[in-house]
Design an enzyme around this catalytic site. Sequence first.
Site: not given
Ligand code: NAD
Length: 305
Positions: A63, A90, A156, A160, A190
């Site tokens: 984590d 990330n 969230y 952020k 995603t």
């Molecule tokens: N997808 C979008 O449109 C979007 C938009 C804005 C911001 N984000 C940000 O981008 C980042 C990636 O998001 P995503 O869409 O790829 O999500 P996702 O759920 O596909 O991937 C996130 C990954 O982080 C891992 N994770 C979660 N909590 C964790 C922890 N405590 N320790 C280690 N690993 C952990 C999960 O297991 C997963 O593999 C995030 O920070 C998200 O908030 C995404």
Amino acid sequence: MGLLDGKVVIVTGAGRGIGRGEALECAAQGAAVVVGEFDPDAGEAVAKEIIAAGGRAVAVGGDVADAEAANKLVSTAVAEFGQLDALVNNAGILRDKTLAKLTDDDWDAVIRVHLRGHFLPTRAAVQYWKDAKRPGHLVHTASTSGLLGNFGQTNYGAAKAGIAAFSTIVAMEGARGGITSNAIAPTALTRMTLDLMPDEFRAKRDEAIERGEFDFFAPENVAPLVAFLCSDESSHISGKVFGVQGDSVEIFQPFTSVAEITNGGKRWDPAGISGRIDELFTAAGIQAGAENMMARMRYQILAEH
Ligand SMILES: NC(=O)c1ccc[n+]([C@@H]2O[C@H](COP(=O)([O-])OP(=O)(O)OC[C@H]3O[C@@H](n4cnc5c(N)ncnc54)[C@H](O)[C@@H]3O)[C@@H](O)[C@H]2O)c1
């Protein structure tokens, strides 16, 4: 020749989604990658994918908001690959609800994973770079939900926006040591976001991908900017927030004061402010209420719930 030849990069939450794309791109650019991931199978799979393609990678489970796990990311980079050059924070989660329905746990879990999960690996990386007298690059993951606001995401969005502020301050503190700190606000489809889309949208997207068209919402589209920000080519850029999706890269203007009223060297009284406050809106061209169609829509939704 890759942009990251001989470099070592950590990506957290790299087992899937945007982080996976970032890990693969950094590896394709020549970096050895520490794949940080909560889900051990997903992390191992990405590390294996990199190695199978001829790259160098190691998966580190745990984590990211746990100090021991965060420190292990940095110690593993140094033990396995001899150094650390960049950290991409990330990892993230969602627990969306309107404020009145949000539980203590929904709040704490999101704040913890995002803010603590950015703080701990960043502190470990910065301590390493200071001790080793080396420069380094940090990329943090903010969101338009924090920068612009988004319905149902107080937890969230607060996390952020906090990450954008965190990045700006780390940039100030790191400047003397050659440490850069930038944040991205990505958009991609995603596991986190795909389910929020209507079936019709997803079906149209699948058809377009089948026709071989550019997939604007592919998570891999975020990675090239991140690989660049991890490289020494970006050493002159710090404290900035970039929007990134599809083939688009944006720069966000920081919070900045755009107009002022003063009270002739005397403390304001509240009734006096009432008579003068509109001067600020007029001078700045900012409306007192929702400013555009999207904002009006969001406020409307809010009013109905
Ligand atoms: N997808 C979008 O449109 C979007 C938009 C804005 C911001 N984000 C940000 O981008 C980042 C990636 O998001 P995503 O869409 O790829 O999500 P996702 O759920 O596909 O991937 C996130 C990954 O982080 C891992 N994770 C979660 N909590 C964790 C922890 N405590 N320790 C280690 N690993 C952990 C999960 O297991 C997963 O593999 C995030 O920070 C998200 O908030 C995404």
